[in-house]
Design a protein around this motif. Structure first.
Motif, PDB file in Angstrom:
ATOM      1  N   TRP A  22       0.805  -1.137  -0.116  1.00  0.00           N
ATOM      2  CA  TRP A  22      -0.085   0.262   0.259  1.00  0.00           C
ATOM      3  C   TRP A  22       0.956   1.268   0.173  1.00  0.00           C
ATOM      4  O   TRP A  22       2.086   1.340   0.611  1.00  0.00           O
ATOM      5  CB  TRP A  22      -0.630  -0.190   1.012  1.00  0.00           C
ATOM      6  CG  TRP A  22      -1.677  -0.944   1.670  1.00  0.00           C
ATOM      7  CD1 TRP A  22      -2.150  -2.083   0.861  1.00  0.00           C
ATOM      8  CD2 TRP A  22      -2.124  -1.720   3.057  1.00  0.00           C
ATOM      9  NE1 TRP A  22      -2.592  -3.213   1.010  1.00  0.00           N
ATOM     10  CE2 TRP A  22      -3.087  -2.727   2.133  1.00  0.00           C
ATOM     11  CE3 TRP A  22      -2.178  -1.147   4.002  1.00  0.00           C
ATOM     12  CZ2 TRP A  22      -3.923  -3.350   3.239  1.00  0.00           C
ATOM     13  CZ3 TRP A  22      -2.890  -2.019   4.951  1.00  0.00           C
ATOM     14  CH2 TRP A  22      -3.740  -3.301   4.461  1.00  0.00           C
ATOM     15  N   SER A  23       0.342   2.716  -0.668  1.00  0.00           N
ATOM     16  CA  SER A  23       1.324   3.628  -1.288  1.00  0.00           C
ATOM     17  C   SER A  23       0.486   4.726  -0.933  1.00  0.00           C
ATOM     18  O   SER A  23       0.834   5.676  -0.002  1.00  0.00           O
ATOM     19  CB  SER A  23       2.301   3.463  -2.286  1.00  0.00           C
ATOM     20  OG  SER A  23       1.008   3.025  -3.352  1.00  0.00           O
ATOM     21  N   GLU A  24      -0.656   4.528  -0.788  1.00  0.00           N
ATOM     22  CA  GLU A  24      -1.796   5.395  -0.532  1.00  0.00           C
ATOM     23  C   GLU A  24      -2.009   5.456   1.170  1.00  0.00           C
ATOM     24  O   GLU A  24      -1.822   4.923   1.439  1.00  0.00           O
ATOM     25  CB  GLU A  24      -2.934   5.472  -1.088  1.00  0.00           C
ATOM     26  CG  GLU A  24      -3.902   6.057  -1.180  1.00  0.00           C
ATOM     27  CD  GLU A  24      -5.566   5.929  -2.089  1.00  0.00           C
ATOM     28  OE1 GLU A  24      -6.428   6.806  -1.613  1.00  0.00           O
ATOM     29  OE2 GLU A  24      -5.372   5.594  -2.293  1.00  0.00           O
ATOM     30  N   GLU A  25      -1.509   7.203   1.460  1.00  0.00           N
ATOM     31  CA  GLU A  25      -1.596   7.326   2.483  1.00  0.00           C
ATOM     32  C   GLU A  25      -3.190   6.736   3.217  1.00  0.00           C
ATOM     33  O   GLU A  25      -4.534   6.896   2.755  1.00  0.00           O
ATOM     34  CB  GLU A  25      -1.757   8.659   2.792  1.00  0.00           C
ATOM     35  CG  GLU A  25      -1.917   9.089   4.351  1.00  0.00           C
ATOM     36  CD  GLU A  25      -0.777  10.468   4.456  1.00  0.00           C
ATOM     37  OE1 GLU A  25      -2.094  11.234   5.435  1.00  0.00           O
ATOM     38  OE2 GLU A  25      -1.257  11.316   3.577  1.00  0.00           O
ATOM     39  N   LEU A  26      -3.418   6.806   4.122  1.00  0.00           N
ATOM     40  CA  LEU A  26      -4.626   6.199   5.468  1.00  0.00           C
ATOM     41  C   LEU A  26      -4.901   6.881   6.094  1.00  0.00           C
ATOM     42  O   LEU A  26      -3.675   6.885   7.058  1.00  0.00           O
ATOM     43  CB  LEU A  26      -4.371   4.293   5.743  1.00  0.00           C
ATOM     44  CG  LEU A  26      -3.740   3.228   4.587  1.00  0.00           C
ATOM     45  CD1 LEU A  26      -4.098   2.025   5.089  1.00  0.00           C
ATOM     46  CD2 LEU A  26      -5.234   3.615   3.476  1.00  0.00           C
ATOM     47  N   SER A  27      -5.844   7.208   6.932  1.00  0.00           N
ATOM     48  CA  SER A  27      -6.372   7.982   8.122  1.00  0.00           C
ATOM     49  C   SER A  27      -5.573   7.161   9.648  1.00  0.00           C
ATOM     50  O   SER A  27      -6.156   5.665   9.145  1.00  0.00           O
ATOM     51  CB  SER A  27      -7.261   8.803   7.897  1.00  0.00           C
ATOM     52  OG  SER A  27      -8.281   7.183   8.176  1.00  0.00           O
ATOM     53  N   THR A  30      -8.301   4.343   8.894  1.00  0.00           N
ATOM     54  CA  THR A  30      -8.443   3.032   8.944  1.00  0.00           C
ATOM     55  C   THR A  30      -7.687   2.657   9.987  1.00  0.00           C
ATOM     56  O   THR A  30      -7.779   1.214   9.742  1.00  0.00           O
ATOM     57  CB  THR A  30      -8.173   3.997   7.944  1.00  0.00           C
ATOM     58  OG1 THR A  30      -9.483   4.721   7.152  1.00  0.00           O
ATOM     59  CG2 THR A  30      -7.959   2.609   6.924  1.00  0.00           C
ATOM     60  N   CYS A  54       5.121  -1.547   5.137  1.00  0.00           N
ATOM     61  CA  CYS A  54       5.099  -0.693   3.405  1.00  0.00           C
ATOM     62  C   CYS A  54       4.824   0.488   3.309  1.00  0.00           C
ATOM     63  O   CYS A  54       4.980   1.045   3.985  1.00  0.00           O
ATOM     64  CB  CYS A  54       3.127  -1.132   3.131  1.00  0.00           C
ATOM     65  SG  CYS A  54       1.984  -0.312   4.029  1.00  0.00           S
ATOM     66  N   ALA A  56       2.690   2.909   3.023  1.00  0.00           N
ATOM     67  CA  ALA A  56       1.973   4.109   3.846  1.00  0.00           C
ATOM     68  C   ALA A  56       1.630   3.691   4.841  1.00  0.00           C
ATOM     69  O   ALA A  56       0.924   5.185   5.648  1.00  0.00           O
ATOM     70  CB  ALA A  56       0.369   3.024   3.488  1.00  0.00           C
ATOM     71  N   GLU A  59       4.533   6.682   6.564  1.00  0.00           N
ATOM     72  CA  GLU A  59       2.896   8.214   7.293  1.00  0.00           C
ATOM     73  C   GLU A  59       2.239   7.589   7.995  1.00  0.00           C
ATOM     74  O   GLU A  59       2.142   8.927   7.535  1.00  0.00           O
ATOM     75  CB  GLU A  59       2.894   8.384   5.179  1.00  0.00           C
ATOM     76  CG  GLU A  59       3.628   8.470   3.987  1.00  0.00           C
ATOM     77  CD  GLU A  59       4.547   9.232   4.518  1.00  0.00           C
ATOM     78  OE1 GLU A  59       4.455  10.222   4.790  1.00  0.00           O
ATOM     79  OE2 GLU A  59       5.749   8.339   3.823  1.00  0.00           O
TER      80      GLU A  59
END
Length: 417
Positions: A22-27, A30, A54, A56, A59
């Motif tokens: 996973w590369s998209e930032e997660l809140s 979440t 990963c 994500a 971050e």
């Protein structure tokens, strides 16, 4: 992407001994939902191991990850200790001439890429007929004590053991299912001669006796079926079934398995489990020799998937869900007796004396005290109900009615049409 979707992706990766990418930032919410879901299903080490490195995750809030890292380390360490102590105790039992069959936990855990990441609250063993007295003596000599001081060990079908200062916990079975259960006690008939087909597997260098491959896979299905009738299955049991089929499917008599599943009205349920396993949990029909006749069974697995994700391990996702089991068990028991299920709500509030004997042992000899048990039960239910307890009578009824419809869809209950 929803937490359930992320959860399934991470679980698939864990079963493959891989990590997510996973590369998209997660809140933060979440991530918290993902880890709470993992805890609810008792597979936090598997999920954490699949996500912690990963892009994500780098971050995310380091404090949140540190907290779950600590919990993961503690859980895996504890599980490693449990496994080691159990294998040592099993060897002592073998040396004393006792050959209990180990079922579920240890045998399934041994199939995972990182076995001690698959947590087990206890170990289940089946004691040979006529050997319980000797078994109990060896257990007590090793410091194990019955975890239920009020239990009648001679009459009980299952005796739990613990040990002071140790995390080990063992459930010793005289039969695999409670014979007194009106909903599923009759499942024992399928396992009356399983010792004749027992096999030996090696776990960490220790030979362990267990059920034959067809018997064991059917037992895993029956055990999941039992929990479905209660308050839910949970994803971990489906992982166990998928990995067991992958490992031993070539040795399984799939036609016999299908015939037995049909006999207990669990064929659609089981086919749905394998569909879930194929889509999300690395079940390989080719590797497991899964027959075409099984694959051709038409069933929609989506409702079952949602139910088991909501359920948590053994249906313990909420107290409301746990209490809903009174409705589902009553409905199945009534159908087996050739009766039409009565009012689910009334039966939920006022079960029979036989249904309450385990919780209120005095009913075995004094069934006339059933009204007292009803009052005590309702009072305890009210005490459990409170802010933050996730326990509500109307919610229990809603869940129960929803799950009755689920069982009708999978052919466990008659549709009434």
């Amino acid at each position: 992407m929803k937490p359930h979707d992320l959860f399934l992706q991470a679980l698939t990766a864990a079963l493959k001994n891989e990590e997510v990418s996973w590369s998209e930032e997660l809140s933060p919410q979440t991530w918290l939902s993902l880890f709470r879901l993992a805890e609810m299903h008792h597979i936090l080490p598997m999920i954490y191991g699949a996500v912690y490195s990963c892009p994500a995750a780098k971050e995310a809030d380091p404090k949140l990850f540190f907290s779950y890292k600590q919990r993961t380390i503690q859980m895996v360490t504890l599980q490693t200790m449990k496994t080691s102590e159990f294998l040592s105790l099993y060897q002592k039992l073998a040396d004393a001439g006792i050959a209990p069959l180990v079922v579920k936990g240890l045998i399934c855990r041994n199939l995972y890429p990182n076995p001690d990441d698959r947590l087990s609250g206890d170990e289940d063993i089946l004691i040979p007929d006529g050997q319980f007295a000797l078994f109990h003596r060896v257990m007590t000599e090793d410091g194990m004590v019955c975890a239920d001081a009020e239990l009648d060990m001679e009459q009980a079908y299952e005796v739990p053991y613990g040990k002071q200062g140790s995390p080990i916990y063992i459930e010793a079975h005289k039969s695999l299912f409670p014979p007194e259960s009106e909903a599923y006690g009759d499942l024992n008939r399928f396992f009356s001669d399983i010792r004749e087909r027992a096999v030996e597997v090696c776990v960490d260098g220790t030979p362990v006796l267990t059920m034959g491959y067809t018997d064991h896979l059917f037992y895993l299905i029956c055990h999941a079926y039992k929990h479905l009738l209660h308050s839910g299955v949970g994803i971990r049991q489906v992982c166990d079934i998928a990995l067991f089929a992958n490992a031993y499917g070539r040795e399984v008599d799939w036609q016999l398995l299908l015939d037995q599943c049909r006999e207990i009205r669990a064929d659609l349920f089981t086919a749905a489990l394998f569909r879930i396993g194929r889509k999300y949990l690395t079940f390989d029909p080719v590797k497991s020799c899964y027959p075409e006749e099984w694959s051709e069974i038409k069933v929609d697995e989506t409702l079952l998937l949602q139910d088991l994700l909501d359920a948590g391990v053994y249906g313990g996702g909420s107290m409301s869900r746990k209490h809903s089991s009174n409705m589902t068990l009553q409905a199945v028991a009534a159908q087996k007796q050739g009766k039409k299920a009565g009012s689910g709500v009334l039966k939920s509030l006022f079960p029979t004396a036989k249904a309450l004997e385990k919780r209120y042992p005095y009913l075995k000899k004094k069934s006339f005290l059933l009204p007292v048990a009803w009052i005590s039960r309702i009072w305890n239910y009210r005490k459990e109900t409170g802010e933050g307890s996730h326990n509500d009578a109307s919610e229990s009824i809603r869940i129960g009615e929803q799950r009755l419809e689920l069982m009708k869809q999978y052919g466990i209950l008659d549709s009434g049409k």
